[in-house]
Design an enzyme around this catalytic site. Sequence first.
Site, PDB file in Angstrom:
ATOM      1  N   VAL A  12       0.835  -1.211   0.000  1.00 41.09           N
ATOM      2  CA  VAL A  12       0.000   0.000   0.000  1.00 41.09           C
ATOM      3  C   VAL A  12       0.869   1.260   0.000  1.00 41.09           C
ATOM      4  O   VAL A  12       0.623   2.194  -0.785  1.00 41.09           O
ATOM      5  CB  VAL A  12      -0.970   0.004   1.206  1.00 41.09           C
ATOM      6  CG1 VAL A  12      -1.891   1.221   1.141  1.00 41.09           C
ATOM      7  CG2 VAL A  12      -1.808  -1.273   1.238  1.00 41.09           C
ATOM      8  N   GLU A 128     -10.452   5.252   5.222  1.00 43.04           N
ATOM      9  CA  GLU A 128     -11.270   4.688   4.132  1.00 43.04           C
ATOM     10  C   GLU A 128     -10.709   3.368   3.609  1.00 43.04           C
ATOM     11  O   GLU A 128     -11.447   2.434   3.316  1.00 43.04           O
ATOM     12  CB  GLU A 128     -11.356   5.697   2.977  1.00 43.04           C
ATOM     13  CG  GLU A 128     -12.215   5.244   1.824  1.00 43.04           C
ATOM     14  CD  GLU A 128     -13.664   5.022   2.233  1.00 43.04           C
ATOM     15  OE1 GLU A 128     -14.279   5.956   2.759  1.00 43.04           O
ATOM     16  OE2 GLU A 128     -14.172   3.892   2.021  1.00 43.04           O
ATOM     17  N   ILE A 135     -12.954   0.495  -2.563  1.00 45.64           N
ATOM     18  CA  ILE A 135     -14.385   0.858  -2.623  1.00 45.64           C
ATOM     19  C   ILE A 135     -14.676   1.940  -1.573  1.00 45.64           C
ATOM     20  O   ILE A 135     -14.432   1.718  -0.396  1.00 45.64           O
ATOM     21  CB  ILE A 135     -15.278  -0.373  -2.332  1.00 45.64           C
ATOM     22  CG1 ILE A 135     -14.931  -1.528  -3.269  1.00 45.64           C
ATOM     23  CG2 ILE A 135     -16.746  -0.007  -2.425  1.00 45.64           C
ATOM     24  CD1 ILE A 135     -15.692  -2.817  -2.962  1.00 45.64           C
ATOM     25  N   GLU A 189      -1.790 -14.085   2.261  1.00 52.55           N
ATOM     26  CA  GLU A 189      -0.506 -13.975   2.964  1.00 52.55           C
ATOM     27  C   GLU A 189       0.109 -15.377   3.133  1.00 52.55           C
ATOM     28  O   GLU A 189      -0.590 -16.386   3.014  1.00 52.55           O
ATOM     29  CB  GLU A 189      -0.751 -13.447   4.385  1.00 52.55           C
ATOM     30  CG  GLU A 189      -1.515 -12.156   4.460  1.00 52.55           C
ATOM     31  CD  GLU A 189      -0.651 -10.951   4.177  1.00 52.55           C
ATOM     32  OE1 GLU A 189       0.558 -11.031   4.465  1.00 52.55           O
ATOM     33  OE2 GLU A 189      -1.165  -9.970   3.652  1.00 52.55           O
ATOM     34  N   ASP A 200     -10.236 -11.150   9.345  1.00 57.12           N
ATOM     35  CA  ASP A 200     -10.033  -9.924   8.561  1.00 57.12           C
ATOM     36  C   ASP A 200     -11.402  -9.320   8.214  1.00 57.12           C
ATOM     37  O   ASP A 200     -11.636  -8.119   8.401  1.00 57.12           O
ATOM     38  CB  ASP A 200      -9.237 -10.272   7.295  1.00 57.12           C
ATOM     39  CG  ASP A 200      -9.113  -9.104   6.347  1.00 57.12           C
ATOM     40  OD1 ASP A 200      -8.242  -8.254   6.584  1.00 57.12           O
ATOM     41  OD2 ASP A 200      -9.889  -9.025   5.369  1.00 57.12           O
ATOM     42  N   LYS A 204     -13.383  -5.665   9.452  1.00 57.56           N
ATOM     43  CA  LYS A 204     -14.000  -4.710   8.516  1.00 57.56           C
ATOM     44  C   LYS A 204     -15.486  -4.540   8.821  1.00 57.56           C
ATOM     45  O   LYS A 204     -16.030  -3.428   8.759  1.00 57.56           O
ATOM     46  CB  LYS A 204     -13.810  -5.200   7.079  1.00 57.56           C
ATOM     47  CG  LYS A 204     -12.355  -5.211   6.637  1.00 57.56           C
ATOM     48  CD  LYS A 204     -12.214  -5.932   5.305  1.00 57.56           C
ATOM     49  CE  LYS A 204     -10.771  -6.059   4.875  1.00 57.56           C
ATOM     50  NZ  LYS A 204     -10.600  -6.986   3.748  1.00 57.56           N
ATOM     51  N   GLY A 301      -5.053  -4.657  -2.952  1.00 55.00           N
ATOM     52  CA  GLY A 301      -4.121  -4.400  -4.041  1.00 55.00           C
ATOM     53  C   GLY A 301      -3.521  -3.015  -3.913  1.00 55.00           C
ATOM     54  O   GLY A 301      -4.108  -2.120  -3.305  1.00 55.00           O
TER      55      GLY A 301
HETATM   56  N1  LIG Z   1      -2.321  -5.042   0.845  1.00 60.38           N
HETATM   57  C1  LIG Z   1      -3.569  -4.645   0.640  1.00 60.38           C
HETATM   58  O1  LIG Z   1      -4.133  -4.858  -0.422  1.00 60.38           O
HETATM   59  C2  LIG Z   1      -4.308  -3.886   1.714  1.00 60.38           C
HETATM   60  C3  LIG Z   1      -5.634  -3.497   1.483  1.00 60.38           C
HETATM   61  C4  LIG Z   1      -6.296  -2.754   2.462  1.00 60.38           C
HETATM   62  C5  LIG Z   1      -5.660  -2.434   3.635  1.00 60.38           C
HETATM   63  N2  LIG Z   1      -4.383  -2.868   3.840  1.00 60.38           N
HETATM   64  C6  LIG Z   1      -3.728  -2.511   5.106  1.00 60.38           C
HETATM   65  O2  LIG Z   1      -2.641  -1.634   4.809  1.00 60.38           O
HETATM   66  C7  LIG Z   1      -1.613  -1.830   5.756  1.00 60.38           C
HETATM   67  C8  LIG Z   1      -0.310  -2.167   5.038  1.00 60.38           C
HETATM   68  O3  LIG Z   1      -0.485  -3.345   4.317  1.00 60.38           O
HETATM   69  P1  LIG Z   1       0.556  -3.817   3.178  1.00 60.38           P
HETATM   70  O4  LIG Z   1      -0.127  -4.900   2.433  1.00 60.38           O
HETATM   71  O5  LIG Z   1       1.069  -2.655   2.434  1.00 60.38           O
HETATM   72  O6  LIG Z   1       1.701  -4.467   4.086  1.00 60.38           O
HETATM   73  P2  LIG Z   1       3.174  -4.837   3.647  1.00 60.38           P
HETATM   74  O7  LIG Z   1       3.289  -4.965   2.173  1.00 60.38           O
HETATM   75  O8  LIG Z   1       3.580  -5.986   4.479  1.00 60.38           O
HETATM   76  O9  LIG Z   1       4.030  -3.549   4.082  1.00 60.38           O
HETATM   77  C9  LIG Z   1       4.236  -3.237   5.411  1.00 60.38           C
HETATM   78  C10 LIG Z   1       5.284  -2.138   5.466  1.00 60.38           C
HETATM   79  O10 LIG Z   1       5.486  -1.804   6.836  1.00 60.38           O
HETATM   80  C11 LIG Z   1       6.884  -1.762   7.084  1.00 60.38           C
HETATM   81  N3  LIG Z   1       7.135  -2.114   8.472  1.00 60.38           N
HETATM   82  C12 LIG Z   1       6.909  -3.282   9.110  1.00 60.38           C
HETATM   83  N4  LIG Z   1       7.298  -3.230  10.377  1.00 60.38           N
HETATM   84  C13 LIG Z   1       7.793  -1.987  10.555  1.00 60.38           C
HETATM   85  C14 LIG Z   1       8.375  -1.318  11.657  1.00 60.38           C
HETATM   86  N5  LIG Z   1       8.523  -1.909  12.838  1.00 60.38           N
HETATM   87  N6  LIG Z   1       8.771  -0.034  11.485  1.00 60.38           N
HETATM   88  C15 LIG Z   1       8.640   0.566  10.301  1.00 60.38           C
HETATM   89  N7  LIG Z   1       8.088  -0.011   9.221  1.00 60.38           N
HETATM   90  C16 LIG Z   1       7.679  -1.277   9.349  1.00 60.38           C
HETATM   91  C17 LIG Z   1       7.497  -2.771   6.145  1.00 60.38           C
HETATM   92  O11 LIG Z   1       8.876  -2.453   5.961  1.00 60.38           O
HETATM   93  P3  LIG Z   1       9.827  -3.261   4.952  1.00 60.38           P
HETATM   94  O12 LIG Z   1       9.268  -3.032   3.593  1.00 60.38           O
HETATM   95  O13 LIG Z   1      11.160  -2.632   5.120  1.00 60.38           O
HETATM   96  O14 LIG Z   1       9.770  -4.683   5.370  1.00 60.38           O
HETATM   97  C18 LIG Z   1       6.649  -2.546   4.899  1.00 60.38           C
HETATM   98  O15 LIG Z   1       7.162  -1.508   4.102  1.00 60.38           O
HETATM   99  C19 LIG Z   1      -2.106  -2.930   6.713  1.00 60.38           C
HETATM  100  O16 LIG Z   1      -2.726  -2.353   7.811  1.00 60.38           O
HETATM  101  C20 LIG Z   1      -3.135  -3.664   5.862  1.00 60.38           C
HETATM  102  O17 LIG Z   1      -4.125  -4.316   6.642  1.00 60.38           O
HETATM  103  C21 LIG Z   1      -3.692  -3.587   2.916  1.00 60.38           C
END
Ligand SMILES: NC(=O)c1ccc[n+]([C@@H]2O[C@H](COP(=O)([O-])OP(=O)(O)OC[C@H]3O[C@@H](n4cnc5c(N)ncnc54)[C@H](OP(=O)(O)O)[C@@H]3O)[C@@H](O)[C@H]2O)c1
Length: 424
Positions: A12, A128, A135, A189, A200, A204, A301
């Site tokens: 994200v 959001e 959405i 995951e 999850d 929501k 995504g």
């Molecule tokens: N993925 C989706 O489609 C999606 C959709 C809706 C909501 N979300 C929400 O958005 C959020 C992020 O999701 P994501 O999918 O983007 O996760 P992600 O790809 O796993 O990215 C997490 C990020 O957080 C960083 N991080 C982890 N631990 C940390 C720490 N202690 N200090 C600083 N940075 C740290 C990671 O660093 P590194 O890159 O260096 O490892 C990475 O850049 C979550 O709350 C998730 O529920 C995700």
Amino acid sequence: MLNIAIAGLGTVGAGVVRLLRQNADLIAARAGQQIMVRAVCARDKNKQRDCDVSGIKWVDDAPQLAGLPGIDAVVELIGGADGIARDLAVTALGNGKPLITANKALIAAQGVALAKLAEQNNVPLFFEAAVAGGIPVLKALREGLAANSISAVRGILNGTCNFILTRMREDRVDFATALHEAQQNGYAEADPAADIDGFDAANKLAILAALAFGVEPDFAFVRTEGIRRITPLDLAFADELGCRVKLLGIARMGDTGLEQSVGPALVPMTSPLSQVEGALNAVQLQTSHTGHIMLQGPGAGSDATASAVVADLIDLARGNRAPAFGVPVAQLTKVNPGPAHKSRYYVRLQVMDKPGVGADIMTILRDEGLSMETILQRAQSATESVPVVLTVYEADAEAMRRALDKIARLATVVEKPCLLRIED
Ligand SMILES: NC(=O)c1ccc[n+]([C@@H]2O[C@H](COP(=O)([O-])OP(=O)(O)OC[C@H]3O[C@@H](n4cnc5c(N)ncnc54)[C@H](OP(=O)(O)O)[C@@H]3O)[C@@H](O)[C@H]2O)c1
């Protein structure tokens, strides 16, 4: 100019950095000012990123972002209900910095405390992207439908589960194979438990219910069940019954309280929710003055979720100061949990192929005041037991549960029965 700091540069976070660059002019025009990323933070500074962060200040410790001079707002995209994400959120709001997050686990668990902190410091808290990814359903509830009372929210809120159920139906693959495909496609995951066990979606749903019904989000009141026990056979039987199996989140205001549940259910093909396939999400809202509204789109995504995060940033830049949950925290009420609503039911049994089995089951149903609507049976198999599916006319959930317990104890029923609601 709105100067922001972003914590988390994964799926994200990288999407947000890219989107702010790619659509910079359009976003500036709509926001009334430029939105500039001034500082970022992630775990590993040397990691290859899906976005260009050269020239942007790097911070190792996320909560420090909230104290940097010249930062107008903080975006939390790390994830997790507590730990570093919570520390950052509390520090930012406590420092009087607006907070934008995509973190459903954080908002479902700490949303009230964070919204209170936001109010005390007179800054917005927006999330959001936390529900149904791209959405804009929270905005729809908070703004476009603000004049309506809402009687029910139904949603396909987890793209991983919807992808798995779609693949199991289309190609009759088993659950494990479909899950593996979901992981290979980047939907699930490495540890998929939160998705496939329904948590999850429960997070929501609790957030949606808060905005729809003015209650404090509390996922402890969401009856939650995942999709592990669904078999290709269930999807084939559902087809015969003119239905699709979906992991449905339902929040519904009844006479005695708010029902909140997440679980697999049969959805008749006449319902638009049944047509939502693959990794898509959808939310259907039953409103007092606008009828039924359904919003459908990508629930996750990089680009779609970034779209929701940046929409919140644009709101912030425009001066939108709407309360996080649509009303001030003091006006949110505690959840008064209500019973499951009456519905039709689907029951799959594995029974010994012997005379009298059907009569025993009928007696149990009759004793609980339940009536059978349909029976589907597969031909004899080499294993001496056969799958049988019953559908039951609209029934009270408790009566159905009691009947199922008795049926499960019959000597001729050889496996734990599978009970699914038919959500008309
Ligand atoms: N993925 C989706 O489609 C999606 C959709 C809706 C909501 N979300 C929400 O958005 C959020 C992020 O999701 P994501 O999918 O983007 O996760 P992600 O790809 O796993 O990215 C997490 C990020 O957080 C960083 N991080 C982890 N631990 C940390 C720490 N202690 N200090 C600083 N940075 C740290 C990671 O660093 P590194 O890159 O260096 O490892 C990475 O850049 C979550 O709350 C998730 O529920 C995700």
